[in-house]
Enzyme design. Structure first.
Site, mmCIF file in Angstrom:
data_model
loop_
_atom_site.group_PDB
_atom_site.id
_atom_site.type_symbol
_atom_site.label_atom_id
_atom_site.label_comp_id
_atom_site.label_asym_id
_atom_site.label_seq_id
_atom_site.Cartn_x
_atom_site.Cartn_y
_atom_site.Cartn_z
ATOM 1 N N SER A 142 63.608 80.863 67.175
ATOM 2 C CA SER A 142 64.845 81.483 66.701
ATOM 3 C C SER A 142 65.918 81.551 67.778
ATOM 4 C CB SER A 142 64.565 82.877 66.134
ATOM 5 O OG SER A 142 63.745 82.762 64.999
ATOM 6 N N ASP B 10 60.854 85.858 58.319
ATOM 7 C CA ASP B 10 60.100 85.167 59.375
ATOM 8 C C ASP B 10 58.824 85.929 59.739
ATOM 9 O OD1 ASP B 10 59.922 83.279 61.766
ATOM 10 O OD2 ASP B 10 60.181 85.177 62.824
ATOM 11 N N ASP C 248 67.238 79.371 60.247
ATOM 12 C CA ASP C 248 67.123 78.702 61.538
ATOM 13 C C ASP C 248 65.966 77.697 61.529
ATOM 14 O OD1 ASP C 248 65.383 80.836 61.255
ATOM 15 O OD2 ASP C 248 65.758 81.695 63.229
ATOM 16 N N HIS C 249 64.974 77.971 60.667
ATOM 17 C CA HIS C 249 63.767 77.130 60.547
ATOM 18 C C HIS C 249 62.892 77.725 59.463
ATOM 19 C CE1 HIS C 249 61.683 80.473 62.349
ATOM 20 N NE2 HIS C 249 62.616 80.500 63.291
HETATM 21 MG MG MG Z 1 65.608 86.228 63.720
HETATM 22 ZN ZN ZN Z 2 59.545 83.231 63.948
#
Ligand code: MG
Ligand code: ZN
Length: 365
Positions: free
Chosen positions: A85, A259, A301-302
């Protein structure tokens, strides 16, 4: 069919398509004005499997289906196929791929001017609202520069520079329970910020152009632990206050814990956090629909967890969410855009492009 009737038929289809498009998406959703306000929403670890799975069994209002423009973004960092991140948000704020763990610095650990610093030169208002600590990697990349994401106390000090007007989330310990014994809240107050470290309430509305709120020692509670609609209330309050700046504003909102659910391979945790972000996106789009100068961009972000939606062997109408890693994965993530300049975000591109699209649309140097 004769040539003439093929042409007539094609024209008819085109008119029907345009009519359908304008019926579904009014002009506010893609107009070609330059945005004066930007809300950038990051679902940390929110890939297509997370969105598909959660939304496929959700009966409420699906925010993601309200966007007229969709893109796909490649997330790799400078030193790793799989980003973290730090590198994943630094690339948004400085437009350069960097190493995993970096906060607002390039791959040689050099601080690069970020979006908020550029916006401050134009006297825009800026803010971050998150469900992690406000010093956590994603928000930190928007206002700080650090060689390592783990130096949260150093990251907190960057808020004293005044490039971020509003910051709301957790992280009190990095301001008032520091190794150097400084009280950053006292220092922030001296610079005109309103602060609070009330960890007993989910959110206290504020009527100020500058405020730093830490409502938990570190990360905010999970939805499953009773966080309620903190993210929506805090975001709407930030929007109200940032809007007072007539030059414009940029607000970054993060669904930080999507996440964290992924890292735990805990589908229920991920789902409740994603549904919370869905509520926030709906509220933001309701705002955007009332005006023609607000650009809303949602991405991640992913992806986290390498989630797959596999068939449920007992009930073929259902699926089971199977994780393939406790970490992140390297799959592309979707980008959703609404409002003036939204068309810029269509296509397949590297994560560096997000920065350059904002830079172009906001006339930044
Ligand atoms: Mg974050
Ligand atoms: Zn993560």
């Amino acid at each position: 069919m004769k040539k003439a009737s093929i042409i007539k038929f094609s024209i008819l289809i085109s008119i029907a398509a345009i009519f359908f498009y304008s019926f579904k998406y009014d002009s506010k959703s893609t107009n070609s004005n330059k945005p004066k306000k930007v809300i950038f929403i990051i679902g940390d670890g929110m890939g297509l499997a997370q969105i598909s799975g959660v939304m496929s069994i959700f009966d409420g209002r699906k925010s993601f289906e309200r966007f007229p423009v969709i893109g796909l973004m490649k997330t790799h960092s400078s030193d790793n196929y799989i980003t973290d991140s730090g590198a994943g948000a630094t690339v948004f704020s400085i437009g350069e791929k960097t190493y995993n763990g970096a906060i607002g610095v390039d791959k040689n650990e050099k601080a690069k001017e970020n979006l908020f610093e550029k916006l401050k030169k134009k006297n825009w208002a800026t803010g971050v609202v998150v469900t992690s600590s406000i010093t956590h990697a994603t928000p930190a990349c928007f206002y700080a520069h650090a060689a390592s994401r783990s130096s949260a106390e150093d990251i907190a000090e960057f808020l004293l520079q005044g490039n971020c007007d509003i910051a709301v989330g957790g992280g009190m310990q990095y301001f008032t329970n520091r190794k150097d014994k400084r009280n950053l809240f006292a220092e922030l107050q001296a610079k005109g910020f309103v602060t609070t470290s009330d960890t007993t309430s989910n959110f206290i509305p504020q009527n100020s152009s500058k405020y730093i709120y830490t409502l938990a020692a570190d990360g905010m509670k999970k939805i499953l632990q009773g966080r309620g609609d903190f993210l929506k209330q805090a975001s709407l309050n930030a929007i109200q206050n940032l809007s007072k700046n007539k030059n414009g504003y940029m607000l970054m909102i993060e669904g930080s814990q999507i996440d964290w659910g992924g890292h735990e391979n805990n589908y229920e945790y991920m789902k409740t956090e994603l549904l919370d972000l869905n509520d926030v996106i709906n509220a933001v789009l309701d705002e955007a629909q009332k005006r023609d100068d607000l650009l809303v961009v949602v991405t991640s972000d992913h992806e986290t967890g390498g989630l797959a939606l596999n068939a449920d062997t007992k009930d073929k109408k259902k699926f089971i969410g199977n994780y393939s890693t406790k970490g992140h994965s390297g799959i592309m993530v979707p980008v959703f855009a609404f409002g003036p300049g939204a068309n810029e975000f269509a296509g397949v591109y590297e994560n560096t492009e997000i920065f350059f699209k904002f830079k172009k649309l906001l006339n930044l140097k």
